[in-house]
Design an enzyme around this catalytic site. Structure first.
Site, mmCIF file in Angstrom:
data_model
loop_
_atom_site.group_PDB
_atom_site.id
_atom_site.type_symbol
_atom_site.label_atom_id
_atom_site.label_comp_id
_atom_site.label_asym_id
_atom_site.label_seq_id
_atom_site.Cartn_x
_atom_site.Cartn_y
_atom_site.Cartn_z
ATOM 1 N N LYS A 259 19.354 81.653 115.885
ATOM 2 C CA LYS A 259 18.671 81.750 117.166
ATOM 3 C C LYS A 259 18.682 80.396 117.875
ATOM 4 C CE LYS A 259 17.331 86.065 117.175
ATOM 5 N NZ LYS A 259 15.947 86.472 117.356
ATOM 6 N N GLN A 319 12.708 87.425 102.948
ATOM 7 C CA GLN A 319 13.765 87.929 103.815
ATOM 8 C C GLN A 319 14.890 86.910 103.757
ATOM 9 O OE1 GLN A 319 11.032 87.945 107.002
ATOM 10 N NE2 GLN A 319 11.746 86.023 107.890
ATOM 11 N N ASP A 354 18.781 87.217 113.153
ATOM 12 C CA ASP A 354 19.151 86.199 112.162
ATOM 13 C C ASP A 354 18.557 86.468 110.795
ATOM 14 O OD1 ASP A 354 16.605 85.809 113.187
ATOM 15 O OD2 ASP A 354 16.705 83.619 113.104
ATOM 16 N N ASP A 390 4.295 85.615 104.353
ATOM 17 C CA ASP A 390 4.734 86.126 105.644
ATOM 18 C C ASP A 390 4.911 87.641 105.593
ATOM 19 O OD1 ASP A 390 5.880 85.311 108.371
ATOM 20 O OD2 ASP A 390 7.510 86.529 107.556
ATOM 21 N N ASN A 391 4.254 88.334 106.520
ATOM 22 C CA ASN A 391 4.446 89.781 106.690
ATOM 23 C C ASN A 391 4.383 90.573 105.380
ATOM 24 O OD1 ASN A 391 4.722 89.841 109.490
ATOM 25 N ND2 ASN A 391 6.913 89.427 109.401
ATOM 26 N N GLU A 419 -0.548 87.081 105.726
ATOM 27 C CA GLU A 419 -0.290 87.063 107.166
ATOM 28 C C GLU A 419 0.133 88.473 107.573
ATOM 29 O OE1 GLU A 419 2.396 86.389 110.816
ATOM 30 O OE2 GLU A 419 2.990 87.093 108.839
ATOM 31 N N LYS A 531 9.377 77.370 116.843
ATOM 32 C CA LYS A 531 10.114 78.183 115.878
ATOM 33 C C LYS A 531 11.618 78.045 116.064
ATOM 34 C CE LYS A 531 8.193 82.144 116.868
ATOM 35 N NZ LYS A 531 7.913 83.603 116.798
ATOM 36 N N TYR A 532 12.050 77.638 117.275
ATOM 37 C CA TYR A 532 13.481 77.619 117.576
ATOM 38 C C TYR A 532 14.005 76.247 117.985
ATOM 39 C CZ TYR A 532 12.119 82.502 117.886
ATOM 40 O OH TYR A 532 11.582 83.737 117.618
#
Length: 671
Positions: A259, A319, A354, A390-391, A419, A531-532
């Site tokens: 990204k 992930q 991504d 995360d998630n 989270e 984040k990017y």
């Protein structure tokens, strides 16, 4: 116990029908004992139960409790509360699993004493009563310790003499009551059929203050930061009173579908990519991004943080980038489409081109789950015991329960923050099956009714037994609307609320200190998100919230009332733009009143009603009020008091209330 069947399923009958006591409605017990309630070291567990029997006999009950490593039960007497409700309290002093249960019996001696008093007052003949009492005392002699047996024999003999005056004195004596309580016959006791669990964790599972930092932006000059650069920031973070520094993923970042700025699907050569696109040819979840430093550099950072009283928390995101080594070594862990590609992750309308998810339903699920468990073990070996996950709601519940139970058995010091901004029942299930703390809906609770309703749910229902909130006013994913338009006062208001409503709180640090509020139009997301891209944070800026945040955090550390998630008493306010609430320790040695404006633009004034009866204060009696953020002092006399708040200075107050007490020498003093 003997199993019997009825229309609704099975139930148990006692093996001995002479066990007459019924035990039910035991608390704390989560989902019938399916999940543990939670505590931290040093906290108490108050066990309550409905305990009753047929007829009018007196009962006795005991609480049995033990640590998982102990074979024998410890016992405590339970006290009656009225209406057949009983309770007792024990303290947990070790990490790990504790278990408890409850026993109840018909207390024939206490029943005899009770009936004896009624017979005496009715003028009845008592000769037979003395023989009954003597028999009950004699039956206790074989159960007694050798040193107490002669005394019991003597008391039984005196009862047999049948002297009413002497017998009444003995029957009502504290000595005999103590001896008979010590040596009750529990042979016909009823025991609660389950042994509910209490999971005991370290103190930071309940009370912690988190600071989120992207290490790659630690330099502030546009160059890629390192762990060494992060070390230079630690003293300032410690001075603000944060005890946890949390890093987003620190692993290699993939190149495929990387990204660009603002989540663009086209990345420029200099774009670093999202840290959550984990994995490249050089390594995956147990590797460190080479521009951050080495694993030794990371361990050095962890050690330096520990010297300053700070723990390091890592992000665990299960992930992968398409470039992750797992994709080649274990293709069976992913779901492949008919054209030979892997579907990237989606959370409509969000797309994560991504990132590809694991297939937790793969036939090779056991090796996959074992490998992900090993990821946790690897980072624990590097000195990490705090994890922000995360998630987690996008992975199976069974996976988390299995993984966390394994880790808790091996490393009871490990703490897990969930989270999961998702449906309430999903969030609560994750908490039940092992997550120590949870993100919440606090970010979207802004009005006084919203806050009061939400905090009542979290602190005055069964949720408080297993769901520990961690309040974050912002995250890299969330820039709430209130912060977008309210300017510096809005950031002050939301941190003051987060830090005093919840025992655990956190901020996505640099943009919060600098009250950055540039959002993507029409969305609650940061424009030019870190984040990017690397960010040029001005670590030396003069106009920041650091000083106020530091004062609030010092108050948190100095006042035990803010270190628990006990019931919050909301105060009456004649202005909906001002919220007031009380938090106090059980012994009322630390009583705090928070009054916070919910308006970031205009000065507000409110008359706040304090429930003086809960504080042991009579209306009209003076008590000392100390402003812990501002240093002012007042003497208040009334239940209702005026408070004025100005968003241009400090939009809230934390008052310590010191009620005036009276001692035996008849003089007054303030606590």
């Amino acid at each position: 116990m003997t199993a019997e069947h009825e229309a609704g399923g099975t139930f148990s009958l006692p093996d001995d029908g002479r066990c007459r006591v019924v035990i039910e409605q035991v608390t704390p017990e989560i989902d019938g004992g399916r999940f543990p309630a939670k505590r931290v070291i040093g906290q108490t567990v108050t066990v309550a139960a409905d305990i009753f029997a047929d007829g009018h006999d007196e009962l006795a009950a005991e609480l049995l409790f033990r640590h998982d490593t102990e074979e024998s039960w410890r016992r405590l007497p339970m006290r009656p509360l009225g209406n057949d409700r009983w309770e007792a309290t024990f303290t947990v002093e070790r990490l790990g699993s504790w278990f408890f249960t409850v026993e109840g019996i018909v207390d024939h001696f206490a029943t005899w004493v009770h009936d004896l008093e009624k017979s005496y007052l009715a003028g009845e003949e008592l000769a037979v009563e003395w023989q009954i009492g003597a028999t009950l005392v004699s039956e206790a002699i074989p159960r007694a310790l050798a040193g107490d047996r002669p005394r019991l024999e003597s008391l039984a003999g005196q009862l047999r003499q049948g002297d009413d005056e002497q017998g009444l004195a003995i029957a009502g004596s504290a000595e005999l009551a103590r001896l008979m309580a010590c040596y009750r016959d529990w042979g016909l006791a009823s025991r609660y059929e389950r042994e509910p669990e209490i999971l005991v964790e370290r103190r930071p599972a309940l009370f912690s203050t988190w600071y989120e930092l992207f290490p790659r932006s630690a330099r502030g000059d546009g160059d890629h930061g390192t762990f060494a650069d992060c070390e230079r920031l630690l003293p300032a973070i410690a001075r603000m009173g944060f005890d946890v520094v949390y890093f987003p993923p620190i692993h290699p970042i993939g190149l495929t579908n990387r990204k660009g700025k603002n989540n663009s699907t086209i990345a420029e050569a200099e774009d670093p990519g999202s840290p959550w696109a984990i994995g490249a040819a050089v390594g995956g979840h147990t590797a460190v991004h080479r521009q951050l430093g080495t694993l030794d550099d990371f361990r050095h950072f962890v050690a330096r943080a520990r010297e300053l009283g700070i723990e390091v928390a890592l992000d665990i995101a299960f992930q992968c980038s398409p470039d992750h080594p797992y994709v080649r070594s274990n293709p069976e862990w992913f779901r492949w489409r008919p054209d030979g590609t892997v579907q990237y992750a989606e959370n409509p309308p969000k797309k994560y081109q991504d990132v590809i998810p694991f297939d937790f339903e793969t036939a090779a699920w056991q090796p996959l789950w074992d490998e992900l468990l090993a990821v946790f073990r690897f980072w624990i070996a590097q000195g990490i015991s705090l994890f922000r996950v995360d998630n987690p709601h996008t992975k199976p519940f069974a996976f988390w329960e299995r993984t966390i139970r394994h880790l808790k058995r091996e490393h009871p010091e490990a703490i897990f923050l969930s989270e999961a901004f998702t449906r309430p029942k999903v969030m609560y299930r994750l908490a039940k099956l092992g997550f120590s703390q949870s993100y919440t809906y606090f970010s979207w609770r802004n009005t006084r009714p919203e806050l009061e309703e939400y905090l009542t749910e979290l602190t005055r229902t069964d949720l408080r037994e297993y769901f520990r909130p961690n309040f974050w006013p912002n995250t890299p994913d969330i820039l709430p609307e209130f912060l977008q338009y309210g300017g510096r006062p809005a950031f002050a208001i939301r941190y003051l609320l987060a830090a005093t409503l919840s025992a655990s709180c956190g901020i996505y640090g640099p943009p919060y200190e600098l009250f950055v509020n540039d959002a993507i139009p029409g969305r609650e997301e940061y424009l030019d998100s870190e984040k990017y891209e690397l960010k040029r944070w001005n670590w030396e800026a003069a106009d920041t919230l650091r000083e106020l945040i530091g004062r609030i955090n010092r108050v948190r550390h100095d006042n035990p009332a803010l270190q628990e998630n006990g019931p919050i008493a909301f105060c009456r306010s004649d202005n909906d733009n001002v919220i007031g609430y009380l938090k106090m320790t059980d012994d009322r040695s630390n009583i705090l009143l928070m009054v916070v404006s919910l308006d970031p633009f205009t000065p507000q004034q409110a008359e706040i009603g304090i429930p003086l009866d809960r504080l042991g204060v009579e209306e009209g009696h003076p008590f000392l009020v100390e402003g812990l953020l501002t240093g002012e002092r007042h003497i208040w006399h009334r239940q209702r008091n005026q408070v004025r708040l100005d968003p241009a200075t400090v939009p809230g107050r934390i008052f310590r209330l010191r009620p005036r007490l009276r001692r035996e020498h008849d003089f007054d003093y303030f606590m």
